[in-house]
Design a protein around this motif. Sequence first.
Motif, mmCIF file in Angstrom:
data_model
loop_
_atom_site.group_PDB
_atom_site.id
_atom_site.type_symbol
_atom_site.label_atom_id
_atom_site.label_comp_id
_atom_site.label_asym_id
_atom_site.label_seq_id
_atom_site.Cartn_x
_atom_site.Cartn_y
_atom_site.Cartn_z
ATOM 1 N N LYS A 29 0.973 -1.259 0.038
ATOM 2 C CA LYS A 29 -0.091 -0.114 0.045
ATOM 3 C C LYS A 29 0.863 1.130 0.068
ATOM 4 O O LYS A 29 2.190 0.954 0.302
ATOM 5 N N THR A 30 0.287 2.310 -0.499
ATOM 6 C CA THR A 30 0.875 3.609 -0.183
ATOM 7 C C THR A 30 0.516 4.401 1.001
ATOM 8 O O THR A 30 -0.726 4.554 1.228
ATOM 9 N N ILE A 31 1.325 4.511 1.892
ATOM 10 C CA ILE A 31 1.086 5.368 3.093
ATOM 11 C C ILE A 31 1.674 6.560 3.061
ATOM 12 O O ILE A 31 3.028 6.658 2.665
ATOM 13 N N VAL A 32 1.052 7.756 3.257
ATOM 14 C CA VAL A 32 1.428 8.981 3.203
ATOM 15 C C VAL A 32 1.441 9.585 4.612
ATOM 16 O O VAL A 32 0.763 9.613 5.400
ATOM 17 N N LEU A 33 2.611 9.987 5.158
ATOM 18 C CA LEU A 33 3.064 10.636 6.296
ATOM 19 C C LEU A 33 2.748 12.265 5.688
ATOM 20 O O LEU A 33 3.817 12.561 5.115
ATOM 21 N N VAL A 34 1.837 13.099 6.300
ATOM 22 C CA VAL A 34 1.776 14.320 6.228
ATOM 23 C C VAL A 34 1.735 15.392 7.282
ATOM 24 O O VAL A 34 1.206 14.829 8.305
ATOM 25 N N GLY A 35 2.133 16.532 7.277
ATOM 26 C CA GLY A 35 2.329 17.464 8.523
ATOM 27 C C GLY A 35 3.284 18.584 7.909
ATOM 28 O O GLY A 35 3.718 18.474 6.938
ATOM 29 N N CYS A 39 7.441 18.433 12.020
ATOM 30 C CA CYS A 39 6.444 17.583 13.006
ATOM 31 C C CYS A 39 7.072 16.274 12.755
ATOM 32 O O CYS A 39 6.606 15.322 13.692
ATOM 33 N N GLY A 40 8.286 15.860 12.347
ATOM 34 C CA GLY A 40 9.087 14.717 12.670
ATOM 35 C C GLY A 40 8.913 13.797 11.472
ATOM 36 O O GLY A 40 9.051 12.438 11.733
ATOM 37 N N LYS A 41 7.929 14.006 10.575
ATOM 38 C CA LYS A 41 7.764 13.004 9.555
ATOM 39 C C LYS A 41 9.031 12.529 8.856
ATOM 40 O O LYS A 41 8.886 11.232 8.430
ATOM 41 N N THR A 42 9.732 13.188 8.277
ATOM 42 C CA THR A 42 10.961 12.879 7.670
ATOM 43 C C THR A 42 11.920 12.127 8.621
ATOM 44 O O THR A 42 12.499 10.889 7.987
ATOM 45 N N THR A 43 12.083 12.155 9.886
ATOM 46 C CA THR A 43 12.739 11.662 10.776
ATOM 47 C C THR A 43 11.996 10.075 10.917
ATOM 48 O O THR A 43 12.979 9.309 10.902
ATOM 49 N N ILE A 208 -1.826 11.912 9.468
ATOM 50 C CA ILE A 208 -1.828 13.257 9.714
ATOM 51 C C ILE A 208 -1.127 13.810 10.896
ATOM 52 O O ILE A 208 -1.451 13.095 11.959
ATOM 53 N N LEU A 209 0.125 14.072 11.070
ATOM 54 C CA LEU A 209 1.024 14.149 12.049
ATOM 55 C C LEU A 209 0.983 15.716 12.541
ATOM 56 O O LEU A 209 0.949 16.658 11.753
ATOM 57 N N GLU A 210 0.960 15.649 13.962
ATOM 58 C CA GLU A 210 1.174 17.012 14.849
ATOM 59 C C GLU A 210 2.642 17.088 15.201
ATOM 60 O O GLU A 210 3.270 16.438 14.814
ATOM 61 N N LYS A 211 2.873 17.984 15.692
ATOM 62 C CA LYS A 211 4.395 17.967 16.458
ATOM 63 C C LYS A 211 4.730 16.835 17.267
ATOM 64 O O LYS A 211 3.858 16.148 17.586
ATOM 65 N N THR A 212 5.967 16.675 17.283
ATOM 66 C CA THR A 212 6.627 15.699 17.577
ATOM 67 C C THR A 212 5.845 14.225 17.103
ATOM 68 O O THR A 212 5.981 13.189 17.894
ATOM 69 N N ALA A 213 5.564 14.058 15.806
ATOM 70 C CA ALA A 213 4.996 12.976 15.370
ATOM 71 C C ALA A 213 3.797 12.486 15.926
ATOM 72 O O ALA A 213 3.457 11.212 16.004
ATOM 73 N N LYS A 214 3.055 13.286 16.873
ATOM 74 C CA LYS A 214 1.662 12.784 17.206
ATOM 75 C C LYS A 214 0.792 12.484 15.980
ATOM 76 O O LYS A 214 0.569 13.439 15.419
ATOM 77 N N SER A 230 -10.411 15.989 14.433
ATOM 78 C CA SER A 230 -10.253 16.929 15.454
ATOM 79 C C SER A 230 -10.292 18.386 14.519
ATOM 80 O O SER A 230 -10.316 18.609 13.394
ATOM 81 N N GLU A 231 -10.304 19.420 15.368
ATOM 82 C CA GLU A 231 -10.124 20.699 14.801
ATOM 83 C C GLU A 231 -9.083 20.791 13.808
ATOM 84 O O GLU A 231 -9.111 21.366 12.898
ATOM 85 N N PHE A 232 -7.765 20.487 14.573
ATOM 86 C CA PHE A 232 -6.773 20.564 13.999
ATOM 87 C C PHE A 232 -6.721 19.818 12.604
ATOM 88 O O PHE A 232 -6.377 20.557 11.363
ATOM 89 N N VAL A 233 -7.229 18.555 12.378
ATOM 90 C CA VAL A 233 -7.361 17.904 11.196
ATOM 91 C C VAL A 233 -8.297 18.581 10.200
ATOM 92 O O VAL A 233 -7.937 18.902 9.100
ATOM 93 N N ALA A 234 -9.461 19.133 10.746
ATOM 94 C CA ALA A 234 -10.438 19.989 9.933
ATOM 95 C C ALA A 234 -9.627 20.821 8.957
ATOM 96 O O ALA A 234 -9.618 21.304 8.061
ATOM 97 N N GLU A 235 -8.932 21.673 9.982
ATOM 98 C CA GLU A 235 -8.266 23.046 9.580
ATOM 99 C C GLU A 235 -7.124 22.447 8.507
ATOM 100 O O GLU A 235 -6.842 23.075 7.390
ATOM 101 N N PHE A 236 -6.334 21.361 8.832
ATOM 102 C CA PHE A 236 -5.113 21.051 8.156
ATOM 103 C C PHE A 236 -5.677 20.531 6.646
ATOM 104 O O PHE A 236 -5.030 20.960 5.793
ATOM 105 N N VAL A 237 -6.857 19.690 6.553
ATOM 106 C CA VAL A 237 -7.025 19.465 5.252
ATOM 107 C C VAL A 237 -8.227 20.393 4.845
ATOM 108 O O VAL A 237 -8.514 20.034 3.493
ATOM 109 N N GLY A 238 -8.578 21.279 5.445
ATOM 110 C CA GLY A 238 -9.465 22.329 4.854
ATOM 111 C C GLY A 238 -10.657 22.045 4.556
ATOM 112 O O GLY A 238 -11.174 22.242 3.338
ATOM 113 N N ALA A 239 -11.233 21.135 5.074
ATOM 114 C CA ALA A 239 -12.551 20.488 5.028
ATOM 115 C C ALA A 239 -13.675 21.334 4.959
ATOM 116 O O ALA A 239 -14.729 21.109 4.404
#
Lengths: 309, 243, 228
Positions: A29-35, A39-43, A208-214, A230-239
């Motif tokens: 599968k293709t898994i996308v780490l986005v943030g 946010c630690g995604k590259t790490t 979808i990742l927040e700070k420190t890869a949460k 959450s509000e964070f996700v809604a905001e992040f994806v712009g839904a």
Amino acid sequence: MIQYKEVSKRFADGTLAVNDFSLVIPAHKTIVLVGSSGCGKTTLLRMVNRMTTPTKGSIEIDGEDIAGVDPVALRRRIGYVMQNSGLLPHRTVTENIATVPTLQGMGKAEARALAMEMMDVVGLERSLSDRYPSQLSGGQQQRVGVARGLATDPNILLMDEPFGAVDPIVRSELQRELLRIQSELGKTIVFVTHDIDEAFLLGDKVVILEKTAKIAQQGTPEEILENPASEFVAEFVGANRGKRHLTIVENDNSSDRFVLVDGLGRPAGVLELSASQRAGSDVQLKQPKANSVSKARSVSNKTVQAGDA
Amino acid sequence: MDFIIQALGYIFDPVNYLGENAILPRLADHLIYTGLSLFIALVVAIPLGLFIGHTGRGKNFAVAATSSFRAVPTFGLLLFIVLLNGLGLWPLVAVLVILAVPPLLAGIYSGIQAVSRSTIYSARAIGMTEFQILSKVEVPLAIPLMLGGLRNATLQVIATATIAAYVGLGGLGRFIIEGLALHNFVLALVGALLVMMLALVIDLSLAGIQKLVTPPGVATVLTRKATDKQPKILAKIAQEREG
Amino acid sequence: MEWLWENREMVMGLLIQHVGLSVVPIIASLLVSVPLARIARRYRSLRGLLLGAFGLLFTIPSLALFVTLPAFLGTKILDPLNVVVALTIYGVAIMVRGTADAFDSVPNDVLDSASAVGYSPGSRFWRVELPLAGPVILANLRVVSVTTVSLLSVGALIGNGGLGYLFTNGYQRAFPTEIIIGVVLTLLVALIFDQILLAIGRIVMPWDRNTRSPESSIQPDLFAEAAH
């Protein structure tokens, strides 16, 4: 399958990049780490091929803890594609693609033949085979990078913002190409990006990742759009706003085509209902008023707006 | 100008080629001093430079040492060492080696440092061993700058070997020193012109080699600008490698 | 030390000669190379020729250049002018490339916008181009300064070596202390010159970070070594 088990990473300077991260990445599968950046995604991505070592926790590939695997051997069986391609400037296209097979002792002629095949796979003209990276466009360089990542036919392909440095038109070309390649090869792809559109386009599953890869939310693009955790996700994806918040413009000629407008009132695409949908329609259209915008139903649909992705 | 013509006449007269104080033996001496010193200096500088360049360790020290070494008057150093150790081939070679190492070192480590960090990072990420990164990526890309260092070291050594005639050693500088002592200006010019030609021929050959071995497609890669434009991520990597 | 005290007058004289003979080439290098570099920037075709020619001059060993110049200048071999001209040639050879690069590094759009807001070509050069190229020019000048001070001592072989006289004299008298004193004083002169140049840089270009931290990224070409 890749499994992160309670992984943390603190850099030498004290920065906590990843805090207690656990995730199972299914095979093929293709898994996308986005943030956002930082946010630690590259790490997280780099831990998979031991370019970074976790300070706590472990990572397993198909049940095997990679901490016990020789990093060089591990890296050779994992494809890696990065931004700015990271190609060797003094090697030709085919030499670059066949770098790892050559390191593993493959003969010159065979390596070249393999490289040529890989060029076909990623949609590169064979006539470019003897060029040097500096003689290629940014998009071509990235294709070579992908071909190099695939050259050993690895099960896992790590992609670190591979299309971040090319212009939007080339990017969407490369994205489509990757979708095609993946539909043919079915690799386990871990893809890192900060672009949510790219994540929704490419990911079978998006994290979808927040700070420190949460982990703020994980799921298919549809799940996330339908039900932001959450509000964070809604905001992040712009839904709830902008171009992802689509509404139908009523038409009065009773056709099955409806114009969609985005949150800013700009036409974003066309929604076409099939006959069956029309028949058992759960889209309750109010009596149309000329030139008015109805709130009959908000449509959050990536296929409708794929054209501008 | 008359002097120049007379000096050139001397140089191109085969009568002056062979014999005790003739051109060819002194040229041979000069070449032996130069070659021997450069060889030893390379043996010292190559492993050291590769180590500093690849690991980045001791880089600050190397930069400070090589740049402050410029200030040391080589003439004084030469006379001092010869005075303490006596006349002979080895004291001279020792001085020349001391002079040749800093520019060689600077060429090697800065050549490697100039290779884009992202190229090296990606080579490591696809599974090259540290030795393969050094031998297949860093060294080939650094060779033009390394040869730049070799050119500087060679000029330095040829020039200082010329001055060595003052302490009674051979080499083309003898003509100059003897000419000055005997107030024979033409003879001094003979030496000067020969040394110039030697330096020029060797430097141009090295420049030719430098052009020849520059890997195709990388002419622009080696500019400093290329290394400055590294993604921020790489700073993090660097940080971690040091940690 | 005792020797130094007894010979303080001679050493002082040599020190003054050393300073005098090296200041002239350092200043001359600056004055010659800036216009040359401007020409190199203006006329692209001349650039390669100019840089190449000075590159070749740079390969000439110092002693060879010292004794060849009289044939061209018509000077006596012991004339201090020989040493001054030779050191200027080396100085220009080091500076002209660095200065040309310095002018190249001034962005064209900055120059265009300077013209657009009404600088005349002359004032644009003095008020925009030169100040922006200044830090790199200064960095190169520092290399020239150090090189000149150290190289001058070879001039002792033709009677104009400043402190270099302590080398030849010490060698002839088999007195290493004298040579060491010469080396230390030469280093001292180089150091003081460098500090003076840095101070001038701070006064003339107060905006430049490079004059504060010598370990900055825009350092002169590491390879412009004193090759002589």
